[in-house]
Scaffold this active site. Sequence first.
Site, PDB file in Angstrom:
ATOM      1  N   HIS A  18       0.769  -1.252  -0.087  1.00 40.81           N
ATOM      2  CA  HIS A  18       0.009   0.019   0.018  1.00 40.81           C
ATOM      3  C   HIS A  18       0.771   1.145   0.024  1.00 40.81           C
ATOM      4  O   HIS A  18       1.622   1.834   1.011  1.00 40.81           O
ATOM      5  CB  HIS A  18      -0.843  -0.156   1.127  1.00 40.81           C
ATOM      6  CG  HIS A  18      -1.603   1.177   1.336  1.00 40.81           C
ATOM      7  ND1 HIS A  18      -1.867   1.819   2.552  1.00 40.81           N
ATOM      8  CD2 HIS A  18      -2.889   1.557   0.719  1.00 40.81           C
ATOM      9  CE1 HIS A  18      -2.524   3.006   2.113  1.00 40.81           C
ATOM     10  NE2 HIS A  18      -3.521   2.503   1.145  1.00 40.81           N
ATOM     11  N   HIS A  60      -0.304  10.789  -2.900  1.00 40.78           N
ATOM     12  CA  HIS A  60      -1.559  10.714  -2.075  1.00 40.78           C
ATOM     13  C   HIS A  60      -2.414  11.903  -2.032  1.00 40.78           C
ATOM     14  O   HIS A  60      -3.634  11.847  -2.296  1.00 40.78           O
ATOM     15  CB  HIS A  60      -1.292   9.953  -0.726  1.00 40.78           C
ATOM     16  CG  HIS A  60      -2.598   9.724  -0.126  1.00 40.78           C
ATOM     17  ND1 HIS A  60      -3.379  10.650   0.490  1.00 40.78           N
ATOM     18  CD2 HIS A  60      -3.390   8.633   0.049  1.00 40.78           C
ATOM     19  CE1 HIS A  60      -4.318  10.096   1.088  1.00 40.78           C
ATOM     20  NE2 HIS A  60      -4.261   8.960   0.638  1.00 40.78           N
TER      21      HIS A  60
END
Length: 267
Positions: A18, A60
């Site tokens: 991740h 992100h």
Amino acid sequence: MSNPFLAADTGRIRLCGHRGHNVSAPENTFAAFRAAHELGASSLEIDTVLTADGQIVVIHDLLVDRTSNGTGAVKDLTLAQIQALDAGAWFDPIFAGERMPTLGETIALAHELDMVLEVEIKEKVHLDRYVSALQTALADPRDLARVMMISFDHANLKAVKAAIPSIRTGGIVHEKFPDTVAVARISDLDELCIDLDVFDPTGAEQLHAASIAIRCHAYSPSTWDKARKSGLNWNETLPQYLRAGLIDTLSGDDVEWLKDFIDTAGA
């Protein structure tokens, strides 16, 4: 054609880093991606946003502040400006000089390492321009075959598939649903990305019967410690799901820690 995101087709459960192996390297950088691969990952979950000059970069947040030495919105910075930033020193000085890669550069790395990518759409301002840039980035069928586009916004994923009909899409869900197949079908999804906390084995069986892949996100050791103290028994349920073949991809922040679950489950 074999689906690289279905364990039934590949014969293995994919281990997914991740944002890379982000417990030992700065998230969404080549350092984190290579670390994940070295620990056994065959998949990466990455996040993407559009720059001022229409390039898709791997980050992100909509702002560069948290994960670089810069400041400001990605949408207001050109690719050259963003790649001039240091995206590693904030995590640890040994990673000084790491930069934010483009989606194209990350796809090239995925070819080099023989990995697949779960590419989350974080763009919220110029989705039309993002989709246009995505069409360019995935023009080569070999690149397209390694990519699953994912998002919390299933309507956006449906729009992406309308623009790129052969693309694979995965909807992120943080809830349980009475009919998970219907949730996937209504948005023409190829995968559901389901948090372990709401994983439903019956729903997983139904998804697989419909040839829909499942990525289970299993967090990090610190989250598990809180869950254990709260009375949740993930140490028992996750191995059961793995042994039963209900998970195609297992993702989390600590690749080495997750790999032990797959190995000890005999999956």
